[in-house]
Motif scaffolding. Structure first.
Motif, PDB file in Angstrom:
ATOM      1  N   MET A   1       9.176  -3.201  12.348  1.00  0.00           N
ATOM      2  CA  MET A   1       9.910  -3.507  11.017  1.00  0.00           C
ATOM      3  C   MET A   1       8.877  -2.435  10.603  1.00  0.00           C
ATOM      4  O   MET A   1       7.654  -1.611  10.449  1.00  0.00           O
ATOM      5  CB  MET A   1       9.210  -4.735  10.713  1.00  0.00           C
ATOM      6  CG  MET A   1       9.764  -4.991   9.174  1.00  0.00           C
ATOM      7  SD  MET A   1       9.733  -6.484   8.546  1.00  0.00           S
ATOM      8  CE  MET A   1      11.339  -6.561   8.038  1.00  0.00           C
ATOM      9  N   ALA A   2       9.536  -1.663   9.625  1.00  0.00           N
ATOM     10  CA  ALA A   2       8.878  -0.407   8.407  1.00  0.00           C
ATOM     11  C   ALA A   2       8.288  -1.214   7.605  1.00  0.00           C
ATOM     12  O   ALA A   2       8.359  -2.413   7.352  1.00  0.00           O
ATOM     13  CB  ALA A   2      10.530  -0.311   8.145  1.00  0.00           C
ATOM     14  N   ASP A  39       8.489  -3.347   4.442  1.00  0.00           N
ATOM     15  CA  ASP A  39      10.040  -3.220   3.917  1.00  0.00           C
ATOM     16  C   ASP A  39      10.019  -4.563   4.006  1.00  0.00           C
ATOM     17  O   ASP A  39      11.587  -4.684   4.391  1.00  0.00           O
ATOM     18  CB  ASP A  39       9.785  -2.179   4.218  1.00  0.00           C
ATOM     19  CG  ASP A  39      11.525  -1.421   3.619  1.00  0.00           C
ATOM     20  OD1 ASP A  39      11.828  -1.924   2.293  1.00  0.00           O
ATOM     21  OD2 ASP A  39      12.367  -0.783   4.656  1.00  0.00           O
ATOM     22  N   ARG A  40      10.453  -5.094   2.525  1.00  0.00           N
ATOM     23  CA  ARG A  40      11.190  -6.200   2.378  1.00  0.00           C
ATOM     24  C   ARG A  40      12.150  -6.403   1.588  1.00  0.00           C
ATOM     25  O   ARG A  40      11.444  -5.317  -0.048  1.00  0.00           O
ATOM     26  CB  ARG A  40      10.361  -7.858   2.578  1.00  0.00           C
ATOM     27  CG  ARG A  40      10.192  -7.645   3.530  1.00  0.00           C
ATOM     28  CD  ARG A  40       8.642  -9.442   3.641  1.00  0.00           C
ATOM     29  NE  ARG A  40       8.330  -9.671   2.354  1.00  0.00           N
ATOM     30  CZ  ARG A  40       6.948  -9.867   2.258  1.00  0.00           C
ATOM     31  NH1 ARG A  40       6.254 -10.723   2.965  1.00  0.00           N
ATOM     32  NH2 ARG A  40       6.519 -10.501   1.113  1.00  0.00           N
ATOM     33  N   PRO A  41      13.178  -7.029   1.042  1.00  0.00           N
ATOM     34  CA  PRO A  41      14.328  -7.238  -0.587  1.00  0.00           C
ATOM     35  C   PRO A  41      12.696  -7.272  -1.804  1.00  0.00           C
ATOM     36  O   PRO A  41      13.027  -6.523  -3.052  1.00  0.00           O
ATOM     37  CB  PRO A  41      15.059  -7.955  -0.132  1.00  0.00           C
ATOM     38  CG  PRO A  41      14.816  -8.716   1.133  1.00  0.00           C
ATOM     39  CD  PRO A  41      13.300  -7.837   2.001  1.00  0.00           C
ATOM     40  N   ARG A  44      10.381  -4.529  -2.721  1.00  0.00           N
ATOM     41  CA  ARG A  44      11.346  -2.769  -3.027  1.00  0.00           C
ATOM     42  C   ARG A  44      11.965  -3.527  -4.681  1.00  0.00           C
ATOM     43  O   ARG A  44      12.563  -1.854  -4.791  1.00  0.00           O
ATOM     44  CB  ARG A  44      13.088  -2.873  -1.864  1.00  0.00           C
ATOM     45  CG  ARG A  44      12.434  -2.248  -0.618  1.00  0.00           C
ATOM     46  CD  ARG A  44      13.356  -1.184  -0.364  1.00  0.00           C
ATOM     47  NE  ARG A  44      12.799  -0.192   0.988  1.00  0.00           N
ATOM     48  CZ  ARG A  44      13.023   0.955   1.304  1.00  0.00           C
ATOM     49  NH1 ARG A  44      13.712   1.271   0.120  1.00  0.00           N
ATOM     50  NH2 ARG A  44      12.823   0.992   2.094  1.00  0.00           N
ATOM     51  N   GLY A  45      12.533  -4.521  -4.812  1.00  0.00           N
ATOM     52  CA  GLY A  45      12.701  -4.389  -6.008  1.00  0.00           C
ATOM     53  C   GLY A  45      11.272  -4.593  -6.755  1.00  0.00           C
ATOM     54  O   GLY A  45      11.552  -3.816  -7.949  1.00  0.00           O
ATOM     55  N   MET A  46       9.984  -4.354  -6.610  1.00  0.00           N
ATOM     56  CA  MET A  46       8.697  -4.408  -7.742  1.00  0.00           C
ATOM     57  C   MET A  46       8.846  -3.177  -7.391  1.00  0.00           C
ATOM     58  O   MET A  46       8.347  -2.309  -8.591  1.00  0.00           O
ATOM     59  CB  MET A  46       7.262  -5.615  -6.833  1.00  0.00           C
ATOM     60  CG  MET A  46       8.049  -6.832  -6.324  1.00  0.00           C
ATOM     61  SD  MET A  46       6.220  -7.405  -6.741  1.00  0.00           S
ATOM     62  CE  MET A  46       6.186  -6.878  -4.946  1.00  0.00           C
ATOM     63  N   VAL A  47       9.056  -2.071  -5.940  1.00  0.00           N
ATOM     64  CA  VAL A  47       8.479  -0.233  -6.083  1.00  0.00           C
ATOM     65  C   VAL A  47       9.858  -0.725  -7.133  1.00  0.00           C
ATOM     66  O   VAL A  47       9.448   0.329  -8.110  1.00  0.00           O
ATOM     67  CB  VAL A  47       8.643   0.191  -5.422  1.00  0.00           C
ATOM     68  CG1 VAL A  47       9.115   0.910  -5.025  1.00  0.00           C
ATOM     69  CG2 VAL A  47       7.549  -0.223  -4.574  1.00  0.00           C
ATOM     70  N   VAL A  54       4.921   5.712  -9.298  1.00  0.00           N
ATOM     71  CA  VAL A  54       4.640   5.099  -7.914  1.00  0.00           C
ATOM     72  C   VAL A  54       5.653   6.241  -7.395  1.00  0.00           C
ATOM     73  O   VAL A  54       6.439   6.573  -7.625  1.00  0.00           O
ATOM     74  CB  VAL A  54       4.866   3.962  -7.445  1.00  0.00           C
ATOM     75  CG1 VAL A  54       4.320   3.684  -8.341  1.00  0.00           C
ATOM     76  CG2 VAL A  54       5.967   3.685  -7.099  1.00  0.00           C
ATOM     77  N   THR A  55       4.953   7.050  -6.139  1.00  0.00           N
ATOM     78  CA  THR A  55       5.619   7.440  -5.184  1.00  0.00           C
ATOM     79  C   THR A  55       6.298   6.662  -3.416  1.00  0.00           C
ATOM     80  O   THR A  55       5.368   5.715  -4.053  1.00  0.00           O
ATOM     81  CB  THR A  55       5.167   8.732  -4.552  1.00  0.00           C
ATOM     82  OG1 THR A  55       4.385   8.501  -4.248  1.00  0.00           O
ATOM     83  CG2 THR A  55       5.395   9.347  -6.144  1.00  0.00           C
ATOM     84  N   VAL A  56       6.613   6.737  -3.043  1.00  0.00           N
ATOM     85  CA  VAL A  56       7.259   5.611  -2.255  1.00  0.00           C
ATOM     86  C   VAL A  56       7.448   6.118  -0.481  1.00  0.00           C
ATOM     87  O   VAL A  56       8.002   7.040  -0.827  1.00  0.00           O
ATOM     88  CB  VAL A  56       8.324   4.604  -2.292  1.00  0.00           C
ATOM     89  CG1 VAL A  56       8.400   3.244  -0.890  1.00  0.00           C
ATOM     90  CG2 VAL A  56       7.807   3.859  -4.025  1.00  0.00           C
ATOM     91  N   GLU A  57       7.377   5.990   0.106  1.00  0.00           N
ATOM     92  CA  GLU A  57       7.127   6.825   2.052  1.00  0.00           C
ATOM     93  C   GLU A  57       7.521   5.943   2.039  1.00  0.00           C
ATOM     94  O   GLU A  57       6.620   4.728   2.921  1.00  0.00           O
ATOM     95  CB  GLU A  57       6.103   8.060   1.964  1.00  0.00           C
ATOM     96  CG  GLU A  57       6.357   8.579   0.823  1.00  0.00           C
ATOM     97  CD  GLU A  57       4.926  10.079   1.664  1.00  0.00           C
ATOM     98  OE1 GLU A  57       4.674   9.566   2.864  1.00  0.00           O
ATOM     99  OE2 GLU A  57       3.928  10.172   0.886  1.00  0.00           O
ATOM    100  N   GLU A  58       8.075   6.280   3.530  1.00  0.00           N
ATOM    101  CA  GLU A  58       8.993   4.618   4.872  1.00  0.00           C
ATOM    102  C   GLU A  58       7.634   5.369   5.448  1.00  0.00           C
ATOM    103  O   GLU A  58       7.659   6.803   6.254  1.00  0.00           O
ATOM    104  CB  GLU A  58       9.618   4.795   4.838  1.00  0.00           C
ATOM    105  CG  GLU A  58      11.058   3.648   4.145  1.00  0.00           C
ATOM    106  CD  GLU A  58      11.919   4.043   5.215  1.00  0.00           C
ATOM    107  OE1 GLU A  58      12.351   4.495   6.268  1.00  0.00           O
ATOM    108  OE2 GLU A  58      12.849   3.757   4.170  1.00  0.00           O
ATOM    109  N   VAL A  59       7.090   4.773   6.630  1.00  0.00           N
ATOM    110  CA  VAL A  59       6.014   4.893   7.650  1.00  0.00           C
ATOM    111  C   VAL A  59       6.472   3.951   8.597  1.00  0.00           C
ATOM    112  O   VAL A  59       6.805   2.894   8.814  1.00  0.00           O
ATOM    113  CB  VAL A  59       4.940   5.190   7.624  1.00  0.00           C
ATOM    114  CG1 VAL A  59       4.081   5.750   6.423  1.00  0.00           C
ATOM    115  CG2 VAL A  59       4.116   3.781   6.613  1.00  0.00           C
ATOM    116  N   GLU A  60       5.733   4.135   9.680  1.00  0.00           N
ATOM    117  CA  GLU A  60       6.121   3.054  11.219  1.00  0.00           C
ATOM    118  C   GLU A  60       4.786   2.656  11.182  1.00  0.00           C
ATOM    119  O   GLU A  60       3.626   2.971  10.522  1.00  0.00           O
ATOM    120  CB  GLU A  60       6.547   4.214  12.574  1.00  0.00           C
ATOM    121  CG  GLU A  60       7.348   4.882  12.063  1.00  0.00           C
ATOM    122  CD  GLU A  60       8.435   4.004  12.179  1.00  0.00           C
ATOM    123  OE1 GLU A  60       8.510   3.078  12.949  1.00  0.00           O
ATOM    124  OE2 GLU A  60       9.672   4.173  11.638  1.00  0.00           O
TER     125      GLU A  60
END
Length: 60
Positions: A1-2, A39-41, A44-47, A54-60
């Motif tokens: 999961m991401a 990575d959950r809804p 995502r809503g809080m971010v 803040v800044t956000v990046e997707e990681v594995e």
């Protein structure tokens, strides 16, 4: 999961109390703090609520 890497880039000083609480619930305490969250809804809503702080990046 991401996963999402969330970095606090701006101070919470002068922001709404809701935004401060959101940063705390994400685990961010000061500028340049980094947390990695699933990575959950809910996350995502809080971010999205504090996207100007803040800044956000997707990681594995």
């Amino acid at each position: 999961m991401a996963r999402l890497k969330v970095t606090q880039k701006r101070s919470e000083i002068g922001t709404k109390p809701q935004h401060r609480e959101t940063l705390r619930s994400l685990g961010l305490k000061r500028v340049n703090d980094i947390v990695v969250k699933e990575d959950r809804p809910e996350i995502r809503g809080m971010v999205n609520a504090v996207r100007h702080l803040v800044t956000v990046e997707e990681v594995e």
